[in-house]
Design a protein around this motif. Sequence first.
Motif, PDB file in Angstrom:
ATOM      1  N   PHE A  91      28.934   6.272 -15.219  1.00  0.00           N
ATOM      2  CA  PHE A  91      27.863   6.501 -14.716  1.00  0.00           C
ATOM      3  C   PHE A  91      26.936   7.025 -15.887  1.00  0.00           C
ATOM      4  O   PHE A  91      27.323   8.321 -16.482  1.00  0.00           O
ATOM      5  N   GLN A  92      25.873   6.564 -16.335  1.00  0.00           N
ATOM      6  CA  GLN A  92      25.087   6.888 -17.273  1.00  0.00           C
ATOM      7  C   GLN A  92      23.966   7.762 -16.777  1.00  0.00           C
ATOM      8  O   GLN A  92      23.325   8.796 -17.501  1.00  0.00           O
ATOM      9  N   LYS A  93      23.333   7.683 -15.654  1.00  0.00           N
ATOM     10  CA  LYS A  93      22.181   8.203 -15.541  1.00  0.00           C
ATOM     11  C   LYS A  93      22.253   9.837 -15.099  1.00  0.00           C
ATOM     12  O   LYS A  93      21.218  10.253 -15.209  1.00  0.00           O
ATOM     13  N   THR A  94      23.523   9.924 -14.985  1.00  0.00           N
ATOM     14  CA  THR A  94      23.653  11.602 -14.958  1.00  0.00           C
ATOM     15  C   THR A  94      23.322  12.113 -16.335  1.00  0.00           C
ATOM     16  O   THR A  94      23.085  13.593 -16.156  1.00  0.00           O
ATOM     17  N   ASP A  95      22.909  11.559 -17.209  1.00  0.00           N
ATOM     18  CA  ASP A  95      22.668  12.342 -18.594  1.00  0.00           C
ATOM     19  C   ASP A  95      21.028  11.935 -18.627  1.00  0.00           C
ATOM     20  O   ASP A  95      20.505  12.978 -18.846  1.00  0.00           O
ATOM     21  N   THR A  96      20.630  10.698 -18.438  1.00  0.00           N
ATOM     22  CA  THR A  96      19.281  10.191 -18.657  1.00  0.00           C
ATOM     23  C   THR A  96      18.289  11.403 -17.634  1.00  0.00           C
ATOM     24  O   THR A  96      17.146  11.465 -18.204  1.00  0.00           O
ATOM     25  N   VAL A  97      18.775  11.377 -16.506  1.00  0.00           N
ATOM     26  CA  VAL A  97      18.017  12.358 -15.507  1.00  0.00           C
ATOM     27  C   VAL A  97      17.303  13.401 -16.207  1.00  0.00           C
ATOM     28  O   VAL A  97      16.305  14.078 -16.139  1.00  0.00           O
ATOM     29  N   PHE A  98      18.136  14.315 -17.147  1.00  0.00           N
ATOM     30  CA  PHE A  98      18.024  15.554 -17.809  1.00  0.00           C
ATOM     31  C   PHE A  98      16.938  15.122 -18.735  1.00  0.00           C
ATOM     32  O   PHE A  98      16.009  16.089 -18.889  1.00  0.00           O
ATOM     33  N   HIS A  99      17.095  14.003 -19.629  1.00  0.00           N
ATOM     34  CA  HIS A  99      16.100  13.779 -20.408  1.00  0.00           C
ATOM     35  C   HIS A  99      14.614  13.461 -20.242  1.00  0.00           C
ATOM     36  O   HIS A  99      13.892  13.905 -20.663  1.00  0.00           O
ATOM     37  N   GLU A 100      14.824  12.697 -19.257  1.00  0.00           N
ATOM     38  CA  GLU A 100      13.571  11.867 -18.764  1.00  0.00           C
ATOM     39  C   GLU A 100      12.792  12.808 -17.996  1.00  0.00           C
ATOM     40  O   GLU A 100      11.340  12.957 -17.865  1.00  0.00           O
ATOM     41  N   PHE A 101      13.492  13.682 -17.195  1.00  0.00           N
ATOM     42  CA  PHE A 101      12.643  14.683 -15.903  1.00  0.00           C
ATOM     43  C   PHE A 101      13.102  16.114 -16.359  1.00  0.00           C
ATOM     44  O   PHE A 101      12.624  16.968 -15.451  1.00  0.00           O
ATOM     45  N   GLU A 102      13.427  16.325 -17.547  1.00  0.00           N
ATOM     46  CA  GLU A 102      13.259  17.632 -18.044  1.00  0.00           C
ATOM     47  C   GLU A 102      14.278  18.341 -17.011  1.00  0.00           C
ATOM     48  O   GLU A 102      13.642  19.834 -17.027  1.00  0.00           O
ATOM     49  N   GLY A 103      15.270  17.972 -16.514  1.00  0.00           N
ATOM     50  CA  GLY A 103      16.119  18.868 -15.669  1.00  0.00           C
ATOM     51  C   GLY A 103      15.611  19.214 -14.283  1.00  0.00           C
ATOM     52  O   GLY A 103      16.324  20.418 -14.067  1.00  0.00           O
ATOM     53  N   LYS A 104      14.682  18.730 -14.048  1.00  0.00           N
ATOM     54  CA  LYS A 104      14.252  19.011 -12.645  1.00  0.00           C
ATOM     55  C   LYS A 104      15.306  18.853 -11.388  1.00  0.00           C
ATOM     56  O   LYS A 104      15.595  18.028 -11.389  1.00  0.00           O
ATOM     57  N   GLU A 105      15.607  20.131 -10.873  1.00  0.00           N
ATOM     58  CA  GLU A 105      16.624  20.073 -10.190  1.00  0.00           C
ATOM     59  C   GLU A 105      16.826  19.224  -8.882  1.00  0.00           C
ATOM     60  O   GLU A 105      17.801  18.532  -8.591  1.00  0.00           O
ATOM     61  N   ASP A 106      15.738  18.665  -8.290  1.00  0.00           N
ATOM     62  CA  ASP A 106      15.846  17.867  -7.076  1.00  0.00           C
ATOM     63  C   ASP A 106      16.280  16.598  -7.595  1.00  0.00           C
ATOM     64  O   ASP A 106      16.817  15.715  -6.901  1.00  0.00           O
ATOM     65  N   TYR A 107      15.641  16.131  -8.563  1.00  0.00           N
ATOM     66  CA  TYR A 107      15.998  14.958  -9.290  1.00  0.00           C
ATOM     67  C   TYR A 107      17.389  14.873  -9.758  1.00  0.00           C
ATOM     68  O   TYR A 107      18.234  13.812  -9.643  1.00  0.00           O
ATOM     69  N   VAL A 108      17.825  15.884 -10.548  1.00  0.00           N
ATOM     70  CA  VAL A 108      19.164  16.047 -10.849  1.00  0.00           C
ATOM     71  C   VAL A 108      20.102  16.036  -9.698  1.00  0.00           C
ATOM     72  O   VAL A 108      21.198  15.134  -9.600  1.00  0.00           O
ATOM     73  N   ASP A 109      19.798  16.593  -8.456  1.00  0.00           N
ATOM     74  CA  ASP A 109      20.466  16.674  -7.291  1.00  0.00           C
ATOM     75  C   ASP A 109      20.517  15.176  -6.989  1.00  0.00           C
ATOM     76  O   ASP A 109      21.772  14.895  -6.332  1.00  0.00           O
ATOM     77  N   ARG A 110      19.575  14.569  -6.730  1.00  0.00           N
ATOM     78  CA  ARG A 110      19.838  13.257  -6.187  1.00  0.00           C
ATOM     79  C   ARG A 110      20.467  12.094  -6.556  1.00  0.00           C
ATOM     80  O   ARG A 110      21.214  11.406  -6.218  1.00  0.00           O
ATOM     81  N   VAL A 111      20.425  12.212  -8.125  1.00  0.00           N
ATOM     82  CA  VAL A 111      21.326  11.343  -9.106  1.00  0.00           C
ATOM     83  C   VAL A 111      22.651  11.654  -8.954  1.00  0.00           C
ATOM     84  O   VAL A 111      23.663  10.649  -8.903  1.00  0.00           O
ATOM     85  N   TYR A 112      23.097  12.941  -9.025  1.00  0.00           N
ATOM     86  CA  TYR A 112      24.345  13.358  -8.867  1.00  0.00           C
ATOM     87  C   TYR A 112      25.108  13.128  -7.403  1.00  0.00           C
ATOM     88  O   TYR A 112      26.131  12.790  -7.254  1.00  0.00           O
TER      89      TYR A 112
END
Length: 561
Positions: free
Chosen positions: A218-239
């Motif tokens: 799974f690659q998007k677990t990395d990209t979400v940090f780069h594209e959205f600067e670690g925004k917790e809600d977005y990280v949470d949804r991807v994980y």
Amino acid sequence: MTRTFRREEAASTGSNTSESSELDTLLIGIDAGCLPVFERLFDAGRIPTIERICSEGVAAPLESQIPPWTPSAWPSIYTGVNPGKHGVVGFVGYDGYDWHVTSNDDVREHPIWTLLNHHDRSSVVVNAPVTHPPDEFDGAMLPGFLGPEDPTCHPDGLLDDVREAIGEYRIYPKYTRDDDSLPDDEKIEEYQNLVRMRGEAFRYLVDRYEPDFGFVQFQKTDTVFHEFEGKEDYVDRVYEATDAQIESILESCDPNRVFLVSDHGMGPYEGYEFRINEFLRDEGYLETTTGGKGMPSWTPMRRRLREGEEVETWEPGRFARALSVAARFGVTASRIRTALERVGMADLATAHAPGGVTRTANEQVDFAASEAYVRARTELGVRINLEGRDPDGVVRQDAYEQLREDLIRRLQAVETPDGEPFFETVAPHEQYFHGDEIDQTVDIVTIPADFEHVISEQLVDGDYFGPAEPWNHKLDGVFVAMGDGIDESAPLERAHLFDVAPTVMAAMGVPYSDRMDGGIVPVVDPVESTTYPAYDDHDEERRPETNETVTDRLADLGYMN
């Protein structure tokens, strides 16, 4: 080049051919997964399946390699060797001073699945980075990141089969990173959709091929940090989406044992960006030009990929070449932008400018004329333009060591604007790499202090430092093991990236390669190593042409400008 093994009788190797159709061993890859990220999500109840694997199994930090970035680290995981042996250092491979998108044909060592093939063990591999074009082995391969949007799969026709079975399947998002027409919420929904595709494709292929070994990444677990600067809600949804797919995979495939690993960690950066080529120029090691192509530019390549063209490298278009000529007379892109800013048109002009203009219409590194330079920030090091190795090498062989020592001393002395050492380590490459492909690596390894800073290859006239990206890679990923034959009570403080491949093979009861740099993590019973047929690079024409969708997506990730 075709990398296959002639199958031998199981008795000759001492291995037992499995007669069961169950999935013997599952390897789950979570790009950028690490315990600090997991633990916050555990506390919030967001990833119960990953939490169960970690709590019921044995979990520890997994020390990454140098450089700890996707295209080099994943090949190290699935081959068990360092970049000096497998030959992949970054997102692009180099042909002299030109470049191509890194592919499986740059990987000069056998992965787990072809070694298992030698023991009559079949495999299904989905979304593993740097696996296009695929190897031939008993099983199925659906390549992932760095391959084109419609990659060649193994066996032929597999991608069409998968799409017919599960519906839409893509490697990359429908949108580009600089697309402001799509709200962030919809972009995250697209991330979740891609995560779902990985899980559904893997489950379908395991059911169809009944492999002994399965690997899904799974690659998007990395990209979400780069594209959205670690925004917790977005990280949470991807994980959460990733956790749900892992749960479904465990229920559907019922593996005997599970390994969960990552290529590196992820965390906040509070330091600086250091424009190292600007420093090298001022120190007299680097020359510049306004008439070349500059550093690898993903923007124009990605547009051609999206249009379905196949190219091996980027060549500037007519408009970019015209601006390259203008730059020789002082009309640079930066000066044009300054003028446009005065009349409020800079953003509009940038949005509609042909790709590559900022590359060709600014001062660039003159690779052939320089003594030393940084090719790409993700390589974490300086390349010396060496006579006899590089096409127009200007550094004599007998001057190499002295120049390298001088450079190391000067870089070790670099301080941040706060007066602290910028680099934790500046060292010769042989301290980190060894093997027949060591010349593909940098000559001097440069590791920022505590991975709180980043280096940049960009030239910014007279300015060495700027703010770092708020989230980026950390050295510690994660290693988790659970299931049959796993000593889940074993004390384990940490493991290393190179240990993953030999440990997986040992858990399956087959000998690992004696060329592997790692060892068996002491949560499984040890096995002996053995000598496998050497990697045979005999068909350079197999290297795939660079597909522009790939370079598009690399730019979307922000790895290259």
